[in-house]
Design a protein around this motif. Sequence first.
Motif, PDB file in Angstrom:
ATOM      1  N   PRO A   1      14.157 -14.346  16.314  1.00  0.00           N
ATOM      2  CA  PRO A   1      13.191 -13.568  15.240  1.00  0.00           C
ATOM      3  C   PRO A   1      13.966 -13.513  13.763  1.00  0.00           C
ATOM      4  CG  PRO A   1      14.061 -12.418  17.754  1.00  0.00           C
ATOM      5  CD  PRO A   1      14.637 -13.499  17.729  1.00  0.00           C
ATOM      6  N   GLY A   2      13.353 -13.467  12.538  1.00  0.00           N
ATOM      7  CA  GLY A   2      13.878 -13.856  11.914  1.00  0.00           C
ATOM      8  C   GLY A   2      14.628 -15.134  11.241  1.00  0.00           C
ATOM      9  N   SER A   3      14.669 -15.853  11.743  1.00  0.00           N
ATOM     10  CA  SER A   3      15.073 -17.178  11.708  1.00  0.00           C
ATOM     11  C   SER A   3      13.892 -17.998  11.065  1.00  0.00           C
ATOM     12  CB  SER A   3      15.148 -18.227  12.976  1.00  0.00           C
ATOM     13  OG  SER A   3      14.333 -18.517  13.520  1.00  0.00           O
ATOM     14  N   GLY A   4      14.280 -19.392  10.298  1.00  0.00           N
ATOM     15  CA  GLY A   4      13.216 -20.028   9.518  1.00  0.00           C
ATOM     16  C   GLY A   4      13.223 -21.163   9.678  1.00  0.00           C
ATOM     17  N   LYS A   5      12.064 -22.185   9.160  1.00  0.00           N
ATOM     18  CA  LYS A   5      11.252 -23.140  10.007  1.00  0.00           C
ATOM     19  C   LYS A   5      12.602 -24.218  10.291  1.00  0.00           C
ATOM     20  CE  LYS A   5       7.055 -23.511   7.150  1.00  0.00           C
ATOM     21  NZ  LYS A   5       6.228 -24.182   6.289  1.00  0.00           N
ATOM     22  N   LEU A   6      12.232 -24.674  10.914  1.00  0.00           N
ATOM     23  CA  LEU A   6      13.706 -26.001  11.054  1.00  0.00           C
ATOM     24  C   LEU A   6      13.502 -27.550  11.154  1.00  0.00           C
ATOM     25  CD1 LEU A   6      16.754 -27.149  11.248  1.00  0.00           C
ATOM     26  CD2 LEU A   6      16.681 -25.858  14.291  1.00  0.00           C
ATOM     27  N   MET A   7      12.777 -27.829  10.554  1.00  0.00           N
ATOM     28  CA  MET A   7      12.232 -29.080  10.723  1.00  0.00           C
ATOM     29  C   MET A   7      12.841 -30.980  11.003  1.00  0.00           C
ATOM     30  SD  MET A   7       8.589 -28.849  11.674  1.00  0.00           S
ATOM     31  CE  MET A   7       8.505 -27.463  10.837  1.00  0.00           C
ATOM     32  N   LEU A   8      12.140 -31.539  11.419  1.00  0.00           N
ATOM     33  CA  LEU A   8      13.451 -32.487  11.256  1.00  0.00           C
ATOM     34  C   LEU A   8      11.898 -33.875  10.873  1.00  0.00           C
ATOM     35  CD1 LEU A   8      15.554 -35.413  12.267  1.00  0.00           C
ATOM     36  CD2 LEU A   8      14.314 -35.145  14.426  1.00  0.00           C
ATOM     37  N   PHE A   9      12.641 -34.807   9.968  1.00  0.00           N
ATOM     38  CA  PHE A   9      11.718 -35.727   9.997  1.00  0.00           C
ATOM     39  C   PHE A   9      12.465 -37.117  10.051  1.00  0.00           C
ATOM     40  CE2 PHE A   9       8.621 -34.520   6.828  1.00  0.00           C
ATOM     41  CZ  PHE A   9       9.217 -32.998   6.838  1.00  0.00           C
ATOM     42  N   PRO A  10      12.230 -37.882  11.186  1.00  0.00           N
ATOM     43  CA  PRO A  10      12.578 -38.547  11.640  1.00  0.00           C
ATOM     44  C   PRO A  10      12.704 -40.339  10.988  1.00  0.00           C
ATOM     45  CG  PRO A  10      10.685 -38.611  12.986  1.00  0.00           C
ATOM     46  CD  PRO A  10      10.734 -37.456  11.765  1.00  0.00           C
ATOM     47  N   GLY A  11      13.601 -41.288  11.250  1.00  0.00           N
ATOM     48  CA  GLY A  11      13.430 -42.623  10.951  1.00  0.00           C
ATOM     49  C   GLY A  11      12.585 -43.351  11.725  1.00  0.00           C
ATOM     50  N   ASP A  12      12.494 -44.477  11.401  1.00  0.00           N
ATOM     51  CA  ASP A  12      11.609 -45.966  12.317  1.00  0.00           C
ATOM     52  C   ASP A  12      13.049 -46.503  13.366  1.00  0.00           C
ATOM     53  OD1 ASP A  12       8.801 -46.046  11.484  1.00  0.00           O
ATOM     54  OD2 ASP A  12      10.044 -44.986   9.424  1.00  0.00           O
ATOM     55  N   GLU A  13      12.418 -46.033  14.921  1.00  0.00           N
ATOM     56  CA  GLU A  13      13.333 -46.727  15.445  1.00  0.00           C
ATOM     57  C   GLU A  13      13.640 -48.392  15.332  1.00  0.00           C
ATOM     58  OE1 GLU A  13      11.470 -47.771  19.231  1.00  0.00           O
ATOM     59  OE2 GLU A  13      12.073 -45.424  19.876  1.00  0.00           O
ATOM     60  N   ASP A  14      12.416 -49.339  14.515  1.00  0.00           N
ATOM     61  CA  ASP A  14      12.889 -49.851  13.742  1.00  0.00           C
ATOM     62  C   ASP A  14      12.956 -50.393  12.876  1.00  0.00           C
ATOM     63  OD1 ASP A  14      10.612 -50.196  13.549  1.00  0.00           O
ATOM     64  OD2 ASP A  14       9.577 -51.351  13.849  1.00  0.00           O
ATOM     65  N   GLY A  15      13.626 -49.211  11.727  1.00  0.00           N
ATOM     66  CA  GLY A  15      14.172 -49.139  10.497  1.00  0.00           C
ATOM     67  C   GLY A  15      15.058 -50.317  10.265  1.00  0.00           C
TER      68      GLY A  15
END
Lengths: 316, 309
Positions: B96-110
């Motif tokens: 409770p009280g924590s903020g958003k934690l979002m991952l923007f992943p890369g591409d496997e074949d980048g």
Amino acid sequence: MVLVLGEVQTTALRHSGGIPQGFAEAALALTAGERVRVSERPISYAVSPRTYTGVDCTIEARSGAKVRGVGTLMGRASLTGGRVLQCSVVARLEPVPGGHRRAWSHYLARLGVVETLGRTDIPGTAAAHLSADRSVSTMGMGAFCGGLVGRIQKSPVLDQQLPLRVRRTVLRWAAVVNEDAEDPKVLFTVREDGLREIKLELAAPGAIDGLLDLFEDLALHDWLLTALLSVIEQSRIGVEQPAQSVVRLRPAVDHLLHLWMPAARLDEFGQSAWKALESRPGLTRQWDASVKRIRDQMAMAAALVDRQPERAQLFR
Amino acid sequence: MLVFAASDKGGTGRSVTSCNVVYRSALAGSNVCYLDFDFGSPTAGSIFQITDAARGVRKGGLHSYLLDTNVAPTGEAKRIDVWSRSARASLRQRPPGSGKLMLFPGDEDGGEFGPDKEALRRCVHLFQALDEEFDMCLIDLSAGRSYATQLVLEATADPALRGVTARWLVFHRWTRQHIPAAGGLVYGPNGILEVGVDAGHDRERLRAAIKFVRTAVVDPDSVELSGLRPAQVAWLRDCDEDLRNLAATWQVGRSAVIGTVPLDPVLQWREQLISDDDVVARDIANSSTVEAFGELSRRLAVDDDWIGA
């Protein structure tokens, strides 16, 4: 059957307070030489001139069937209360027989129309448009819309200070004009990730501006509610001391509470659509309850202000 | 606020430290996101223990968001909510009280790529939109001089991001090879400063926005080393002194340092988030490591530590 598809993106303007009308006009001047329309009552509102982009792309139906679409998307931006920015994109799909693209002059004479070359599955296309997640959008509408938001947000008249941090909401809509339809039917769905969808069925196509006004108004109020709920969540009511929660609620009081005015500028059709949505899901009901909650928190914090610990937090 | 994590060499602990800093910030109540700009090897998914994105996602990751020529998928970059999608049970219970934690992943074949005007435009839009939503966006860049570094320097020089605070963390290990390498990455030819000035940044302001993070640092006075013989400790002390002089020569000395992460066995064996549980209940990680991450996440947000930027 005729199909009109659209998307509305809504966000807070990158400016520390509400901006005066002159600034709004400068920020929304998307097309040189064309006027930004403004009105002051019942709430300050400005709308940009229309802007267009050409598309030649594949349009997918839910079944997986694909058809080629050629034409133009129409976009516009509006600002409500000098505070909330909305960009909107719309196109009317018209199936044409034959599979050949015509000269661009043909499409330029029919702005805002995308012709589909070949057999078109209209209900399926509407379903695909509405069910897509945020990383995909029909005819690149999302990219066009996001581009407009970005362009206005970087305007030099804005001071780039954000009053509150909320994710942009995306409202996708599809209006199916079906002569056999009886009363207009409207279906509003709240999906996760700040994505909303509206499906509208009606018998006669009204002016496209009327539709745009309706969906922008819905998107605006949905965003206000989303932003308010997010501020309330982050204020940690019940976990923090009341005074501390009130400090965190402040952006809502400063920037959101005065903007709630459903259907303020809508025509009769829009008003009736709003009325239908008020019984279910009942946006205003949830808004009122949330506003009361904020006011109660403030009243309680005020009542407790003479107690030393709260006081220290409130005035530090 | 945008925070860029860079390092000259691989294996500095840049990604694992960055993930932990983002995690600490989220626990403290900030809304944060982590962008995997290490296009060659996007592995942030494995640090957050996102099973189906351990080595990037199959489609719609940041690499394709920036470079895909088909406009239909470029509405927005794919995101993964770490609180709900991590395979680790202790992460899935969002406190409770924590903020958003979002991952923007890369591409496997980048893979790495070259200069691209459209990618720059999309990058600016991405940062602008994420800044509207998050208190802090941490962008993890690949090691060395990469086009990704040039891209973000050009993006942050764009007028669209003029009101957005941008800060840089340059990671290096506390060794004779890593110190000059980190200095070179910032001050050397084709370094961050040179590329940044070419992109339109003011040299002094950019310089003030770059700070160094020392990783896997061995403290000669720590309890863990109490078993060493006196000669070994004396030798360590000499080395440490040596390195400090070296750091000063390369302008990566005390005043430019924003954080120091001690050597931790857990991080050596497995790159992962260190939860309080790992320290207190399971007693496998050191509390000094967690403190270092917490301190770094706090100092990132303290303007006084970044005067002139």
